[in-house]
Design a protein around this motif. Structure first.
Motif, PDB file in Angstrom:
ATOM      1  N   ALA A 252       0.806  -1.219   0.000  1.00  0.00           N
ATOM      2  CA  ALA A 252       0.000   0.000   0.000  1.00  0.00           C
ATOM      3  C   ALA A 252       0.839   1.269   0.000  1.00  0.00           C
ATOM      4  O   ALA A 252       0.291   2.377  -0.105  1.00  0.00           O
ATOM      5  N   TYR A 253       2.171   1.085   0.092  1.00  0.00           N
ATOM      6  CA  TYR A 253       3.027   2.268   0.247  1.00  0.00           C
ATOM      7  C   TYR A 253       2.893   3.228  -0.938  1.00  0.00           C
ATOM      8  O   TYR A 253       2.684   4.440  -0.763  1.00  0.00           O
ATOM      9  N   TYR A 254       3.025   2.709  -2.155  1.00  0.00           N
ATOM     10  CA  TYR A 254       3.006   3.567  -3.334  1.00  0.00           C
ATOM     11  C   TYR A 254       1.633   4.221  -3.525  1.00  0.00           C
ATOM     12  O   TYR A 254       1.545   5.378  -3.948  1.00  0.00           O
ATOM     13  N   ARG A 255       0.581   3.445  -3.248  1.00  0.00           N
ATOM     14  CA  ARG A 255      -0.762   4.032  -3.356  1.00  0.00           C
ATOM     15  C   ARG A 255      -0.923   5.206  -2.376  1.00  0.00           C
ATOM     16  O   ARG A 255      -1.443   6.266  -2.736  1.00  0.00           O
TER      17      ARG A 255
ATOM     18  N   ARG B 156       0.442  12.806  -1.995  1.00  0.00           N
ATOM     19  CA  ARG B 156       0.829  13.920  -2.854  1.00  0.00           C
ATOM     20  C   ARG B 156      -0.397  14.658  -3.386  1.00  0.00           C
ATOM     21  O   ARG B 156      -0.446  15.894  -3.437  1.00  0.00           O
ATOM     22  N   LEU B 157      -1.411  13.868  -3.796  1.00  0.00           N
ATOM     23  CA  LEU B 157      -2.641  14.472  -4.294  1.00  0.00           C
ATOM     24  C   LEU B 157      -3.343  15.280  -3.194  1.00  0.00           C
ATOM     25  O   LEU B 157      -3.845  16.384  -3.429  1.00  0.00           O
TER      26      LEU B 157
END
Length: 667
Positions: free
Chosen positions: A390-393, A399-400
């Protein structure tokens, strides 16, 4: 010289009396007289069972097994409650509360008694209420607060329920006597002894042959208390007879002959001394000493040795008295050492048991910890897998979210900036309109009079010339005052403290402000200046110009708003009511105990709504648009007052007009 005997509720006396009462109670739990009305609703087996629980609790209490009693009581009370045996329920609970007092834990004893009382009130149970009062009476007796002790014990006697076994009531009379004896309320004792005897006789006539041992014990307690009371009254013959009766009841039915006989010997010895028969007192002491040695009761032997030493000393046999006192101190030291060893042994046992428990708990905790570590390791691996997935998500979502937050923050800032710009524009527009109006009106007047004066061939009489001159002066002053107010307004937002180096009388500030505002000469109102005596000669350390100006503006506000609005001045048909204004000066004290001078300006003009109490001090605020002005007078006045260390407020409790209070510190 009158001799007054005082009976203190020392621990030994309490323990003996309590033991007697508890033993009598336990013996009566199996008799018919001890049963309450709830017996018919339950089986005889449960009646016997709960009485056995009472006996067990009494055993723990009588033998000083405090920990056992506290652990045993909740389960025993639960059984009594489940089978509706409320008499036994409160009896056991009362023993727990009383035990706290006997062990000098007064706070816990009072708290437990209050819990009993709350429980009894919730159940509407008179016996529970009696128990709570009785426990509190015993507790206050232990702490030697005999007045409170007698108060609670009398309440206990008064609320004792009908149909309940008499043991606790008769025991309560014994405690009540001891409390009253120590407060010296002998008239009350006489009444209580009569009630006690009446109750005892009525119970004995009902029971007849039943509960013989209990009745003997009740009579013993009564006769002993009667003997002490008769000694206080110096009726020694009757006292001796009461002691004989007490001894009779001991011999025919006492459950603890040795302890009761020791009490009888004690009171006989005291009576002999009061009668001057020290030899007889010595013989009683020897008998008492012999009995304590035969029964190996060191506590009684210690008391007997002390009494024997005092008696020998009174007889002048000092050498023998010295020997008795020496033996007394040796025995006392020996008992103290034994008590210390017993306490140490008990502490060692408790410590050893505690260590064993801690060791077992430690091993169990270690095993549980190892299992926990294994589970945590497995869970951690699973979590790491999910985290990695889940890190990249989450990184992208973060960021969003940050970008959205930045946009939202910028949007909020723009909204606030727009609102401020609109407010600033509105205030600027209002300000320009107000200033334009205020300047245009006097300029029009000046222009008109200029045209009149310069008209060719215009001839004016002296009265007209004087009126024109006055109007020109008034409107010129109006423009000048407006310019000065604007200059003051530019300084009103300053937080700089105004220097207070002037010493001037308070009445001078008032006089100059009254003159400057013109309120005293206003034709539409009656003005009154009231100065309290304490400020007539009072000098204030402040700034002369600023203080006078602040008060002048407040008075000018009262003058203006008690008059008819200028827009209505031309309406001659309009009826006007004459107004009043008052300036009161007095010395006051703030919440911080600081002395201030209060200038109170009160008028019966239009009242100000409570929700506008603070708003009227804002710049350019006018509640009535028909009055001329810029709405900055009160703003400047409050700024000056606060920079002088004081303040101006509107008294919102005054509803018959307006009342402003200007306060200035003395120094």
């Amino acid at each position: 010289m009158e001799f007054k005997m005082r009976f203190y509720l020392h621990p030994h006396s309490i323990a003996v009396l309590a033991t007697g009462v508890l033993l009598l109670t336990a013996s009566c739990r199996h008799g018919q007289e001890g049963k309450t009305v709830d017996v018919a609703a339950d089986s005889i087996e449960w009646e016997d069972s709960v009485n056995a629980l009472c006996n067990q609790a009494a055993y723990y209490s009588n033998n000083g097994l405090r920990d056992s009693l506290i652990l045993f009581a909740p389960e025993a009370m639960k059984v009594c409650d489940e089978h509706n045996k409320m008499g036994q329920y409160y009896y056991i609970w009362g023993m727990v509360a009383t035990d706290y007092f006997w062990n000098y834990d007064f706070e816990k004893g009072v708290a437990e008694a209050q819990r009993i009382q709350e429980d009894a009130l919730s159940r509407h149970n008179d016996y529970g209420l009696f128990t709570s009062y009785r426990v509190l009476g015993i507790g206050y007796g232990c702490s030697e607060d005999y007045k409170e002790s007698s108060r609670y014990l009398r309440k206990a006697v008064d609320c004792f329920p009908k149909g309940q076994g008499p043991t606790e009531l008769l025991g309560t009379y014994a405690y009540l006597y001891m409390a009253l004896e120590n407060t010296g309320e002998y008239d009350v004792i006489d009444t209580i002894m009569t009630q006690w005897k009446t109750k005892l006789d009525s119970i004995s006539s009902i029971l007849k042959e039943r509960a013989f041992e209990a009745r003997a014990g009740w009579n013993f307690e009564y006769q002993m208390s009667l003997a002490k009371f008769l000694i206080l009254k110096k009726d020694y013959t009757a006292a001796s007879s009461a002691i004989d009766s007490a001894e009779y009841y001991v011999n025919i039915g006492s459950s603890d002959i040795c302890a009761n006989m020791m009490h009888i010997y004690d009171i006989r010895s005291k009576l002999a001394k009061l009668q001057g028969d020290y030899q007889k007192s010595l013989e009683i002491c020897d008998t008492r000493l012999k009995m304590s040695e035969e029964h190996q009761i060191n506590s009684h032997r210690l008391i007997a040795l002390s009494d024997r030493g005092n008696t020998l000393e009174a007889l002048g046999r000092y050498k023998e008295a010295l020997g008795a006192f020496h033996e007394y101190h040796v025995l006392k030291d020996s008992l103290s050492a034994v008590d210390s060893r017993e306490q140490l042994n008990e502490l060692n046992k408790k410590f050893e048991v505690s260590e064993l428990k801690m060791d077992a708990e430690r091993k169990q905790m270690e095993a549980e910890r190892r299992q926990l570590y294994l589970v945590m390791a497995i869970v951690l691996l699973i979590m790491l897998a999910f985290v990695a997935l889940a890190y990249y998500r989450r990184l992208n979502a973060k960021r969003l979210a940050e970008k959205n937050a930045q946009l939202s923050a910028l949007n909020a800032q723009l909204t606030i900036a727009n609102a401020r710009a609109e407010e600033s524009s509105r205030m600027k527009t209002d300000f320009i309109q107000q200033i334009s109006h205020e300047i245009r009106t006097p300029l029009n007047i000046l222009s008109g009079f200029t045209q009149v004066i310069t008209t060719p061939g215009m001839t004016l009489d002296d009265g007209t010339k004087a009126d024109i001159n006055r109007q020109i002066t008034v409107n010129t002053d109006r423009i000048t005052g407006l310019v000065n107010k604007m200059l003051e307004l530019s300084d009103a937002n300053s937080k700089t403290v105004i220097e207070r180096s002037d010493q001037l009388p308070v009445v001078q500030i008032a006089a100059e402000a009254v003159e400057g505002s013109g309120i005293a000469n206003a034709k539409h109102l009656d003005f009154d200046l009231r100065v309290s005596p304490e400020v007539e000669a009072l000098t204030l350390q402040t700034n002369h110009q600023a203080a006078v100006r602040a008060l002048t503006l407040v008075l000018d506000n009262a003058r203006k708003f008690t008059d008819t609005p200028e827009a209505f001045h031309q309406n001659t048909d309009m009826e006007t009511e004459r107004k009043t204004a008052v300036l009161s000066i007095q010395l006051s004290t703030t919440r911080r105990s600081s002395s201030v001078v209060s200038f109170i300006v009160e008028d019966n003009g239009p009242s100000i709504p409570i929700f506008d109490a603070d708003r009227i001090f804002d710049e350019f605020v006018q509640l009535n648009e028909y009055y001329d002005g810029t709405g900055i007078g009160l703003t400047v006045a409050r700024s000056l007052a606060r920079r002088l260390g004081g303040d101006i407020i509107l008294d919102v409790d005054f509803t018959e007009g307006a009342r402003f209070v200007l306060t200035l510190p003395l120094e």
